[in-house]
Design an enzyme around this catalytic site. Structure first.
Site, short mmCIF file in Angstrom:
data_model
loop_
_atom_site.label_atom_id
_atom_site.label_comp_id
_atom_site.label_asym_id
_atom_site.label_seq_id
_atom_site.Cartn_x
_atom_site.Cartn_y
_atom_site.Cartn_z
CG HIS A 1 -1.75 -5.77 5.92
ND1 HIS A 1 -1.12 -6.12 7.09
CD2 HIS A 1 -2.98 -5.34 6.29
CE1 HIS A 1 -1.91 -5.92 8.12
NE2 HIS A 1 -3.05 -5.43 7.67
CG ASP B 1 -2.94 -6.45 11.34
OD1 ASP B 1 -3.12 -5.27 11.02
OD2 ASP B 1 -3.49 -7.41 10.77
NE ARG C 1 -7.41 -7.45 12.40
CZ ARG C 1 -6.77 -6.32 12.69
NH1 ARG C 1 -6.41 -5.49 11.74
NH2 ARG C 1 -6.51 -6.01 13.95
CG HIS D 1 -0.77 -1.73 9.27
ND1 HIS D 1 -1.51 -1.50 8.12
CD2 HIS D 1 -1.50 -2.59 10.02
CE1 HIS D 1 -2.65 -2.17 8.20
NE2 HIS D 1 -2.66 -2.85 9.34
#
Length: 303
Positions: free
Chosen positions: A279, A126, A294, A124
């Site tokens: 990723h 993000d 994150r 995907h």
């Protein structure tokens, strides 16, 4: 930065360079990525060094900052230099006092997960399910397992460049739907710790439509912009054709020759460009602890 400047810089030889500040950008022997050495992000960052990092991020798509012993606030402050930060819909996994930080972890305390343990199970980009998908994400290692836990990144500019001509013609100009809910219940069935979404959360992640092939707003390069996690269908074509096209694009966009596999080291901070890469989390054995923080930077509406 203009597209012309970025393209000229990308044409330069990919050799290690060193500035008077000792900042070194060392490209990986891989389809993308570089490590940044000689930099301490707990200290003030000069405008010149920030500019070099920005350029390197455009050129290499994934930057690995080694041995960054920074606080959550320093993580947030550095991320904000690239743009406004986005808050993840799973607010129960925010770091206390730092809502901009999503905890990515398989650790449980008092019988409850402290973070999102199955993040990245599918390829995907993000927040592609938002009107303004992420410019980039910064993931900082807090606790790493003795084995496993790698993250894979696939170069979507190269994916587009190497797409067969007939397939390029077939998909250019098409639009696709992205939704956070696409795989959510499947993930919940695999992971009982993933929370059921409230109606308010569902309303926060309504489906959006983006081009199948997007143009990078800073470099002008084209990239595939679909993923098996969030892309559900291509609009304005029959359902069976949509499924066949997406299946072909998903397979092509994650081929091994497009991928850099990141093996995490203590205190790594990894910054990737969600406009250029997809990723995937390779997975961590359940009995080994993994925790990362994150941040996610807001980007532009794809075109």
């Amino acid at each position: 930065m203009t597209a012309t400047l970025a393209l000229n810089e990308r044409a330069a030889p990919a050799t290690a360079t060193r500035s008077p500040s000792l900042l070194e950008i060392r490209p990986f022997d891989a389809p993308l990525g570089a490590e940044v050495l000689g930099l301490d992000l707990s200290r003030p960052l000069s405008t010149a060094d920030f500019s070099r990092i920005h350029r390197a991020h455009l050129d290499h798509h994934v930057l690995v900052f080694r041995d960054q012993r920074i606080t959550p606030q320093q993580h947030v402050d550095f991320s904000r230099r690239f743009g406004p930060l986005q808050i993840h819909v799973l607010k129960n996994f925010q770091l206390q006092n730092h809502p901009e930080i999503l905890i990515v972890s398989n650790i449980k305390e008092n019988g409850e997960p402290i973070g999102l343990g199955d993040a990245g199970h599918f390829w995907h980009s993000d927040l592609s399910y938002k009107d303004k998908p992420s410019l980039g994400s910064l993931l900082h290692a807090q606790e790493l397992p003795a084995e496993g836990g790698d993250t894979l990144f696939a170069n979507q500019h190269t994916a587009w460049d190497t797409l067969p001509a007939a397939l390029k013609t077939a998909v250019e100009g098409l639009r696709a739907e992205h939704t956070y809910l696409a795989k959510y219940e499947e993930l919940r069935s695999r992971n009982p710790w993933r929370p059921k979404l409230t109606q308010e959360q569902v309303d926060e992640v309504k489906p959006v439509v983006h081009p199948v092939v997007r143009t990078h707003p800073e470099t002008g390069r084209k990239a595939l912009f679909v993923s098996e996690h969030f892309t559900t269908r291509i609009l304005d074509i029959p359902e069976d054709e949509s499924l066949a096209l997406l299946t072909e694009l998903f397979e092509h966009s994650s081929r091994a020759e497009l991928v850099y596999r990141h093996e995490w080291k203590p205190h790594d901070l990894v910054f990737w460009d969600n406009r250029s890469v997809t990723h995937l989390a390779a997975g961590t054995p359940d009995h080994l602890r993994r925790k990362l923080y994150r941040t996610t930077i807001e980007g532009d509406a794809p075109f």
